[in-house]
Structures are given as C-alpha cells and as structure tokens.
Design a protein around this motif. Structure first.
Motif, PDB file in Angstrom:
ATOM      1  N   LYS A 750      46.313 -34.769   7.468  1.00 34.74           N
ATOM      2  CA  LYS A 750      47.705 -34.562   7.083  1.00 34.74           C
ATOM      3  C   LYS A 750      48.622 -35.357   8.001  1.00 34.74           C
ATOM      4  CE  LYS A 750      46.963 -29.896   5.255  1.00 34.74           C
ATOM      5  NZ  LYS A 750      47.376 -28.471   5.366  1.00 34.74           N
ATOM      6  N   THR A 751      49.862 -35.519   7.513  1.00 30.14           N
ATOM      7  CA  THR A 751      50.845 -36.209   8.344  1.00 30.14           C
ATOM      8  C   THR A 751      51.233 -35.335   9.520  1.00 30.14           C
ATOM      9  OG1 THR A 751      52.716 -35.315   7.108  1.00 30.14           O
ATOM     10  CG2 THR A 751      51.766 -37.404   6.329  1.00 30.14           C
ATOM     11  N   SER A 752      51.698 -35.986  10.567  1.00 32.34           N
ATOM     12  CA  SER A 752      52.166 -35.251  11.738  1.00 32.34           C
ATOM     13  C   SER A 752      53.194 -36.095  12.467  1.00 32.34           C
ATOM     14  CB  SER A 752      51.001 -34.915  12.665  1.00 32.34           C
ATOM     15  OG  SER A 752      50.397 -36.100  13.138  1.00 32.34           O
ATOM     16  N   VAL A 753      53.875 -35.440  13.413  1.00 35.79           N
ATOM     17  CA  VAL A 753      54.924 -36.111  14.179  1.00 35.79           C
ATOM     18  C   VAL A 753      54.590 -36.007  15.656  1.00 35.79           C
ATOM     19  CG1 VAL A 753      57.372 -36.154  14.769  1.00 35.79           C
ATOM     20  CG2 VAL A 753      56.661 -35.583  12.435  1.00 35.79           C
ATOM     21  N   ALA A 754      54.715 -37.129  16.357  1.00 36.02           N
ATOM     22  CA  ALA A 754      54.586 -37.137  17.814  1.00 36.02           C
ATOM     23  C   ALA A 754      55.964 -37.373  18.407  1.00 36.02           C
ATOM     24  CB  ALA A 754      53.618 -38.219  18.267  1.00 36.02           C
ATOM     25  N   ILE A 755      56.359 -36.501  19.313  1.00 36.09           N
ATOM     26  CA  ILE A 755      57.688 -36.584  19.924  1.00 36.09           C
ATOM     27  C   ILE A 755      57.515 -36.980  21.379  1.00 36.09           C
ATOM     28  CG2 ILE A 755      59.808 -35.348  20.441  1.00 36.09           C
ATOM     29  CD1 ILE A 755      59.040 -33.407  18.151  1.00 36.09           C
ATOM     30  N   ARG A 756      58.209 -38.016  21.765  1.00 36.44           N
ATOM     31  CA  ARG A 756      58.088 -38.510  23.143  1.00 36.44           C
ATOM     32  C   ARG A 756      59.465 -38.605  23.755  1.00 36.44           C
ATOM     33  NH1 ARG A 756      55.684 -44.371  24.175  1.00 36.44           N
ATOM     34  NH2 ARG A 756      56.301 -44.634  26.352  1.00 36.44           N
ATOM     35  N   GLU A 757      59.647 -37.908  24.855  1.00 34.17           N
ATOM     36  CA  GLU A 757      60.932 -37.921  25.554  1.00 34.17           C
ATOM     37  C   GLU A 757      60.980 -39.136  26.455  1.00 34.17           C
ATOM     38  OE1 GLU A 757      63.057 -35.213  28.908  1.00 34.17           O
ATOM     39  OE2 GLU A 757      62.384 -34.128  27.121  1.00 34.17           O
ATOM     40  N   LEU A 758      61.936 -40.039  26.163  1.00 27.43           N
ATOM     41  CA  LEU A 758      62.030 -41.269  26.941  1.00 27.43           C
ATOM     42  C   LEU A 758      62.832 -41.056  28.221  1.00 27.43           C
ATOM     43  CD1 LEU A 758      62.652 -43.869  24.076  1.00 27.43           C
ATOM     44  CD2 LEU A 758      60.497 -43.225  25.173  1.00 27.43           C
ATOM     45  N   GLU A 759      63.979 -40.381  28.112  1.00 28.74           N
ATOM     46  CA  GLU A 759      64.768 -40.107  29.309  1.00 28.74           C
ATOM     47  C   GLU A 759      65.751 -38.972  28.998  1.00 28.74           C
ATOM     48  OE1 GLU A 759      68.437 -43.164  29.325  1.00 28.74           O
ATOM     49  OE2 GLU A 759      66.469 -44.100  29.754  1.00 28.74           O
ATOM     50  N   ARG A 760      66.304 -38.407  30.048  1.00 23.96           N
ATOM     51  CA  ARG A 760      67.253 -37.284  29.888  1.00 23.96           C
ATOM     52  C   ARG A 760      68.308 -37.374  30.965  1.00 23.96           C
ATOM     53  NH1 ARG A 760      68.347 -31.937  31.434  1.00 23.96           N
ATOM     54  NH2 ARG A 760      68.834 -30.545  29.674  1.00 23.96           N
ATOM     55  N   ASN A 761      69.559 -37.140  30.568  1.00 28.11           N
ATOM     56  CA  ASN A 761      70.671 -37.099  31.516  1.00 28.11           C
ATOM     57  C   ASN A 761      70.894 -35.636  31.890  1.00 28.11           C
ATOM     58  OD1 ASN A 761      73.169 -37.066  32.833  1.00 28.11           O
ATOM     59  ND2 ASN A 761      73.902 -38.850  31.674  1.00 28.11           N
TER      60      ASN A 761
END
Length: 1024
Positions: A750-761
């Motif tokens: 099945k389809t899926s989503v990968a979430i990657r946090e690049l940066e945060r202020n």
C-alpha cells in the motif's frame, strides 16, 4: 657383464684357515721355513720395496756407501714382509731375475748370508752373541758374554770382514723396553745394546764391511721409548761416519698400493681390462641415475675411473678401511689382508657365497652371521658387538634383517653393514659415519634399486635400530651406546591399547579439527556411543573403529536409526586391519614426546644429536600415524533420503600437512551433500521447496528443525539459513510476523508517507518538513484533528512544507491505481519552552515564551504546573527565597516538556550558568574538512557531549548527505559509526559536519568545554 666368480680365482690360501692366521717373522726366514716360490707368488712389489731391493743389492755389489736402512711404519705395515722378501732374494739367487727383472738388474750372483733378529726374542748373550752364533763365529765374541759387554767397532769389523751378509733387526723397540729392566753393573741391557749396535753401525761404514747390509725396523708411535733408543743409535752413527740411515716406507697407505697388495695376495689371476671397463661403465650408469634423482653428488666419470683403479674392490674400500687402520692393536696392511681373506672366502663359498651375483667387492660384503667375520670385526673394534647383534645381523634376526623381509630385498642389511664399516674407527677425532648421499653412492650398483634408500631404508633403520646415531654433521654411524629408539622402546612397552586410546582420540581430533566449521562443527573420535551427543544446531563427525567386513558398525546404524536429528551426523570408518598401526604409531609418538620433554627439562641443547634424532623420530612417527589413518579410515557414511550411503574417502597429505576437514568437505561436495552456494536463486528455491514445502508460512524454528531432521537436506555453513532469512526479509521477498516467516510473492504494498523534519525554528515553532510519498505520487493533507481524505488539499512534493501548526495528517495516493491507498500518516509539532531572567530595578524577572504559541503554566513550589500552576501572561517577578520555577506549555493536547528552571542568585552581572544542571548550547557547529571533523570528535569524546539537528556530508566528484531528526541526540560512538559508514561508501571524500545544538550533562561539563576550546558564548544561548 661378468660377475666376480667368472672373472677371478681366489688363491687356495684364502680358504685355508690355518694359513689365514699365520704371521711370518724373521725367525721363519733364518730357520728356512719359508718357501720362496709360494712367498713371491703372493707378493706385490710396492714402491718402498723396489727402492729397498735396489739399495740392498747395490750394497752387496759394493757399489754403494749406504749400508744402513730403516723401515718405518706402524704395526702390521709391511716392514717384516719387506725384510723377508730381501732376505729370500739374498739367500736364493735363482729367484732374483724372476722377481727383480723390472726393478733392478743386479750383477750380484752369489748367495749372501742372512742373519736375523726379532725383538720378540731374548737371546742369552745379547743381540751381538745372537749375530755371531748365526755366522758360526760365536767364540769370537766370547769375552763379551760374561758379563755382557758391548763389542767395539774393531770387534765388529773382525767378526764381519770378508762376509757378504744381510743383517735384519726387526721390532727392536719392544726388545729395548724389556732390556731396560735387566741390570748390568751400574747400567742396564738396553744401554749396553744401544752401544753395541752403535758400534756395529759405525763399523758398517768402514771399507772392510762394504758388502754388509743392516736393515732395522722401527714401530713408529707404538713403543715410544724403544724407538727413542733406535733414534739415539742412528744419531750416533750419523755423527761418527757423517752419514745417516736411509729410510724406507714399505707400503704407502694413502695410495693404491693396498689394492695391488690385496689383489696379489687374494687372487691367482687378473681380470681382462675390457671386462673391468664394462663393469666401470655399468656402475657409472647407476651413479648417473642417482644424480638425476638428486640423491648423490658423485659424477659418473670420476666413479668409473675409481672403479678401474680399485677393481675388484669397490672404491669405498680404501676410504672406509683406512679410517680404522690407526685403531690400537690393528696391524694395518697385515690385518687388512687377514680380514679380506675372511671376506673373500665367504663370498666364494660354494654353498653360501655370493660372488656369482656381484661385480665388485664392496665394504658391505661381509657376512656378519659368520663367526670368523665377527671375530675379525671384533679385532678391529670390539665395542660394537651389541649394535651388530641387535641392529644388523644376529639370531634371532636383527632389525635390518627383519626390514629386509618387509621390503622384499637386502638393502636394509647392506645399508647397515656399510654404516658399520664406516663406524669402526676408535682413535680420537677419527672420521666416522656416512651421510645419506655417501651411503647411496656406495650402494649404487647395476640392478640395484636405490630409490628407497632415503625414503624407506634409512627412515626405518633410524626408527627401529637401538645403536644407530646421527651426528651433528648428518653422518649415520653405529655407537656402543643405545640411542633414542632404544629408550623409546621402554616407553612404548609400558603403554596399553586401552591406555593409549585418549592419545589416539586427541590426535584424530587434531587431524579432523573443524577450523572453518562450515560442514561440521564437532568431532567425536573413538568415543563410546554414550558419549556421542547429537543436537539440531551442529553437524557431528563421528570417527569410529572400523568393523570387520568393511561394513558400517551395527552400533552406528542403530544410533542413526534412533536419532531425531538424523541430518546432523556422519560416520568415518574403514579398514579394521589398519588400526593396529595407528595404535603402535601413537604409542611411539607419545613416547618420543615424553623423551623430548625429558631432554628439555634436562636443558639439553636443541642441536645435540640425540635431541635432533628425537625430533626427527617424532616427525617420522607422525607421518606414519597419518599414513595409517589414511589406510584405516577410508569410508565416509552420510545421511540421504535412502538412508546412510558411503563414499570412498581418499585422504591426501600436502607438504606433510593434512587438514581432514577440508578433505571431508571435498568428498561431500563431490557427493552433492555439501554446498557452498547459499546465496543464489537456486538455493532460495531449494529452501522454499524443501523446507517450506506446500506451506506459505511456518515458524522459523520449524524450518530449521526440518533441515536438521531431513536426511535429504543439503549441508552448508551453519548460519546460511539465518543469513538467507535476513537477506530475504531485507528484500521483502519474505516477511516476518513474530517467529513466523511467510514466503512471497506478496500483493503490491500500500501507499505510505514518510515525513522528514528538515529544520525547526525554536523561537517561532515553525518547522520545515520534507514529505516523501511511497508507492504513490499525490499527497493530501489536513490541519488539526480533521480526517485527511482524497478531497483534502494537496501539496507540492517537490518543495519543503513550512508549518507552525501543531497537528497535520497526510495521505498518499497512487494516481495510476497500482497500489492501494494506505493509512494516513499523522504528524504533530512540538512545543518548545524558552526562558530568560532579567533585572527590573531590584526585581528579578522571569520571561517565558512558547513556540508555537500555547498556554504556559508555572509554579514556584516545585509542583506540576499543568495541574496546580498559574497561567503565564507576562513576565513575572521572582519573590525572594524562590529557588526554582517549574513551567510547561500545552495546546491541542500537546505538551511541552516540563522545565525546571533554577533561579540564579542575584549578581551584579545578572544570570550565570548553573554547573549542576544539564545545559544545552544552541550554537550552530560547523566543521568544513575531514581533519576538522575528527579533531572536534576528540573534544566531543572528552567532554561527553551529544549533538542534535545534525547534517553529515561527504564530497568528492560525487556526494552523500545524511540528516537526522531534530529531536534525536547522538553521542561520540554513534557519530563515529556514521562517519565511518560515509567513508566506506565514498572512499577519499571530504567530510563535513553541522549541528544545531550541543547537549552537556551538566553546566560544569559546558564550562570545561568552553575553557578547553576557548570559545565565546552568550548566556542567552544556554538553556538549562
């Protein structure tokens, strides 16, 4: 090529034992007991004899002023023989032409008188009375008899004038030594005799005695004191008449004269030179063959020339017999003639002789089972009797004789007898023994197989003889002391078969030790059935005593039939008859290792011949043990679907090294029971077909149990199945659900989503996200708790997604319809809480800030701020006495971490770092080169800090970038592994490191770090 019996006829005297031991002396000559014809028939004229003939007959002719001659040689060197030869020619003119025609044509035709004296006699009236009596003029010296006085010069002239006489004085030194004991007035008989003979010598130098010859023999080195008196007497003679006695050496021991003497003494005829050439050529051919085999350094040409010179004797006869000529009591030429008569008589013996089988008389042509030969050997060296009877020839049969029976030839006894003849010397520093190349040279003969002398004969003699030794120079020799082999026999006799089995077990386990452990993992060697344990995780090699008839032992068959894990055992067995050799050689190995241990404890030097011999014996017995193993264990039984099958097991040694494991593996590979192919598609299909069978999924433990139980399953390295499982899971060709493994094929994922946090202020709470679709190409999203659907907004997956929202949901869709839409992926932001102390006049103020914006609550008594705290709306004053403030923020069910803020003491400079609390330095760390990266890693390790918000890169013509989650912290070991991975992926690239935060265990760690690195910081960048 003719043999010796066809070529030569021994003299009858060779076979006449009564004549063999007869030693002629001067008395036999003077008493007429010697037949000139018989004597000269067996006489060979040496160079010394030629010179003596010429000198004597020139004197008798009156043509020479030299009348005194001295024969010098050790005992048995031919002096008496030369005197007798001269005496016979002087007495018998009729033999002069026949004997001397090629030596000297004398004009002296008369019969000369011959007077003789031997020092073994003791005449009543001294030597002078004995001489006068033989001349028939006894009364002329009567006034010198009582008491004994030395006749003067004139008295001697008066006695001998007008006479043509040869005076022979033989073996005077023993007479002088005995005469010293007889007192005469104030002197002794030796002194008086010396004076008498000195006067005689002077008289012979006078004109009146120009036809008188005096020949004296001297036993050099045998009677030192008597020889000294002869020297004194001759010195007096030289001083008075200005002339010295002429010296003659009867036989040159270093030349070929001894061969000529022996030929003449022993044989009636000579061989045809063409026959000798043929024999020399045949021997040269065998030498050439030995050179081609690289087992001798002799050249064919040199050896052929030596054979021609020495025939019918082997060239080694002169060398080996010369070694013992100086033995005390051995009479050199005389003793050698007597010895060779004994040897030749045995070789031409009508019943037991072997002259019809050979073409040269070699040093080993001695019959040590003949009492006469043994007597002759004992007269040369009596200390080797035990060596002969035990090692060479005896009754019961000796070691060499038994070895002959085993090898089916007589090379062992020939070799042993040759070594014996090279070992007979007893004089200090004499040459003894032979090297292996010399042994081969001397045993080379037409029709003789010399190829096994080194590999079998010498090896077996070394392993079994008690008195055979090997010196530091590599010479084989016999000694009268027992060697290591004899000592070993005592050890071996004390070992029982039952007692030696643990040692055999140990040796077999060493040979078949599973070093690689791919095919089998444990060994049971000669273990009882009760001691054999079979389990599912390891294949066992069981080495078992062979069963008569060449079949598998019934006990092993029962063990297999009753076993659960039938595919975890194999049996090595074979020939029952060869087990005895294994027992014997392991006993010998254990014994020799014990002896070497003794030598080591006694601190015996490793270059000591006995130590070297023991080491070589150990190598020899180890080789024999391995050879016995190769003939005993020749059947390998292994499990198949049709039961136990056998394979012929041919063990191989390479460079004296044997790895049983490797050869077991090769045998099973040939039989397709073992495979090294554990990665190919073929192996995968084999596993899925045999172990999964018709099942789609099975517990992994059941799959491995099936491999251990099924006899038709292949063997492979132990971890092959586990490695295959990991690889198949990694490739998603198999899937795991707990211990259960399911094999493919599977429906598309099945389809899926990968979430990657690049940066945060952290100041604003805004996050940059990378949204990655898997098995799809469109992403929908919703904010907050709303359910995301295909009707929700879409986003551009090419650009980063910026948001300050606390909650988001994403859904991936495959617009092509190949993959079913999977479950939404939920993401939530985090709330970060920041604080700052500042002074407002005398008031100490605390400012709090949440990002994204959220409700902040706090307490000053340490209680939970979210349940008991007040709401923060603006900066608050910190009352005096408050030590800590606990604060937290919350929104939409998302809480920040509860932050305990230690209130700093009021100082003129404001707030400071608390050394007891953890500290976070919000500083952007940046290192631009590999050297800088690894230099900074040292600081990281020293101060035990962690990093977060990390970006790692390695750059060359290509590049690799790694970014980590902002929330994840990494310590020194973890960061080092990541850097190593990058370097392995792109060798030679330049490393770069960036990080957003440095995490310290305490403020003290932080202050130590900035002190060591000398970096500046702002207090507002420190979070505690």
């Amino acid at each position: 090529m003719k043999n010796l019996q066809e070529l030569l006829r021994p003299r009858q005297s060779v076979f006449d034992k009564s004549r063999r031991d007869v030693v002629l002396d001067i008395t036999d000559l003077t008493e007429g007991k010697i037949d000139p014809a018989t004597f000269f028939a067996e006489n060979y004229i040496t160079q010394g004899m030629k010179a003596l003939y010429q000198a004597v007959f020139k004197r008798l002719e009156g043509k020479s002023d030299d009348g005194v001659f001295k024969l010098t040689q050790t005992m048995g060197g031919g002096k008496t023989h030369n005197m007798i030869a001269v005496g016979l020619l002087a007495k018998h003119p009729e033999f002069r032409q026949k004997v001397m025609k090629e030596v000297y044509e004398t004009t002296f035709q008369e019969q000369a008188k011959v007077i003789g004296f031997t020092g073994r006699e003791n005449p009543r009236y001294g030597i002078w009375g004995h001489i006068a009596e033989q001349l028939g003029k006894r009364d002329l010296f009567k006034e010198y008899y009582d008491p004994l006085e030395a006749p003067g010069q004139s008295a001697w002239i008066n006695l001998l004038k007008g006479e043509k006489v040869v005076i022979l004085l033989d073996e005077l030194p023993p007479y002088f030594q005995a005469a010293k004991a007889k007192q005469i007035g104030n002197s002794d008989l030796a002194v008086v005799t010396t004076q008498a003979l000195s006067n005689l010598l002077v008289a012979i130098g006078k004109e009146e005695l120009k036809n008188v010859v005096l020949i004296i023999s001297d036993l050099t080195a045998n009677y030192a004191e008597g020889s000294e008196m002869i020297s004194q007497m001759l010195d007096n003679y030289g001083a008075e008449v200005n002339r010295v006695a002429k010296n003659f050496t009867p036989v040159q021991q270093t030349g070929d004269e001894i061969y000529h003497i022996l030929r003449t003494k022993l044989f009636q005829n000579s061989a045809d030179p063409s026959e000798v050439d043929g024999i020399a050529g045949a021997y040269a051919t065998t030498i050439n063959e030995a050179r081609k085999m690289n087992i001798t350094t002799e050249t064919p040409e040199r050896f052929a020339a030596a054979v021609k010179d020495s025939f019918p004797f082997h060239p080694a006869v002169k060398d080996l017999y010369a070694r013992f000529k100086e033995n005390p009591g051995f009479m050199q030429t005389r003793g050698l003639i007597r010895f060779m008569r004994t040897v030749v008589s045995r070789m031409w013996d009508e019943k037991d002789g072997w002259a019809d089988k050979i073409s040269l008389i070699a040093p080993h042509d001695i019959d040590l089972n003949d009492s006469n030969t043994l007597t002759e050997i004992a007269s040369i060296n009596s200390s080797l009797t035990n060596a002969i009877s035990h090692d060479i020839a005896g009754n019961p049969p000796a070691v060499a004789e038994n070895l002959d029976d085993v090898l089916g030839n007589d090379m062992a006894t020939k070799t042993a007898k040759l070594i014996l003849m090279a070992s007979l010397a007893t004089v200090q520093n004499s040459i003894r023994g032979l090297k292996d190349t010399e042994i081969i040279r001397n045993l080379c003969a037409p029709g003789v197989n010399i190829s096994e002398i080194q590999s079998k004969v010498l090896s077996e003699l070394k392993s079994n003889c008690w008195y055979l030794h090997l010196d530091n120079a590599g010479n084989f020799l016999f000694k009268n002391v027992q060697n290591v082999v004899a000592k070993l026999k005592d050890y071996v006799s004390g070992y029982t078969d039952e007692g030696i089995e643990p040692e055999i077990r140990k040796k077999l386990e060493e040979v078949f030790n599973p070093e690689d452990r791919d095919c089998y993992q444990k060994v049971f060697a000669l273990t009882s059935l009760d001691g054999i344990s079979i389990d599912a995780s390891q294949v066992a090699l069981v080495i078992y005593k062979p069963y008569p008839g060449g079949k598998i032992h019934p006990d092993l068959q029962k063990l297999y039939d009753d076993a659960t894990w039938r595919n975890r055992m194999m049996f090595l067995t074979g020939d029952a008859h060869s087990m005895e050799a294994i027992y014997q050689n392991v006993k010998a190995l254990k014994g020799i290792e014990a002896i070497i241990g003794e030598f080591a404890s006694e601190k015996m030097p490793k270059n000591d011949p006995q130590f070297i011999e023991a080491e070589k014996l150990r190598e020899n017995f180890l080789f024999k043990f391995r050879s016995a193993v190769t003939t005993a264990f020749v059947k390998l039984y292994y499990p198949t679907k049709n039961g136990l099958l056998d394979a012929n097991f041919q063990m191989q040694f390479t460079n004296n090294d044997y790895r049983g494991e490797k050869q077991i593996v090769e045998t099973l590979k040939e039989k397709r029971k073992f495979t090294e192919d554990v990665t190919s598609d073929t192996f995968v299909k084999y596993v899925e077909g045999k172990l999964f069978g018709t099942q789609k999924s099975l517990p992994w433990r059941d799959i491995k149990s099936k491999a251990a139980q099924s006899p038709d399953w292949l063997w492979h390295k132990p971890n092959a199945l586990d490695q295959l499982k990991e690889e198949m899971l990694h490739k998603d060709l198999w899937r795991a659900n707990g211990d259960w493994i399911e094999k493919g094929p599977f429906p598309p994922p099945k389809t899926s989503v990968a979430i990657r946090e690049l940066e945060r202020n952290d100041d604003t709470g805004e996050v940059k996200l990378k949204i990655i679709p898997t098995h799809g190409d469109t992403i929908h999203y919703e904010i907050g708790d709303s359910q995301v659907t295909t009707a929700s907004s879409t986003l551009d997956i090419q650009d980063p997604f910026l948001t300050k929202d606390l909650k988001l949901s994403f859904l991936c869709v495959d617009s092509k319809g190949r993959h079913e839409t999977g479950e939404p992926e939920h993401w939530q932001n985090r709330i970060t809480l920041k604080h700052r102390f500042y002074q407002d006049g005398n008031r100490q103020m605390l400012e709090l800030q949440a990002a994204p914006r959220a409700t902040i609550k706090y307490t000053t008594d340490g209680s939970d701020p979210l349940t008991a705290g007040g709401v923060y709306e603006s900066p608050v004053e910190i009352p005096d006495g408050v030590k800590i403030v606990v604060a937290a923020a919350e929104k939409q069910g998302i809480r920040s971490e509860t932050k305990t803020i230690r209130v700093p003491e009021k100082t003129a400079g404001g707030a400071a770092v608390d050394k007891s609390l953890p500290a976070i330095w919000k500083k952007r760390l940046k290192k631009e080169s590999t050297a800088e990266v690894f230099e900074w890693l040292n600081w990281m390790k020293k101060h035990e800090l962690q990093l977060s918000e990390i970006t790692l890169a390695i750059e060359d013509d290509n590049w690799i970038l790694l970014e980590t989650s902002p929330m994840q912290k990494f310590d020194h070991p973890q960061l080092s592994k990541m850097l190593t991975f990058l370097q392995e992926m792109l060798a030679g690239g330049k490393l770069k490191l960036e990080a957003g935060k440095l995490h310290f265990k305490t403020g003290q760690h932080f202050t130590d770090y900035v002190r060591d690195t000398r970096e500046n910081f702002k207090i507002e960048d420190i979070e505690q």
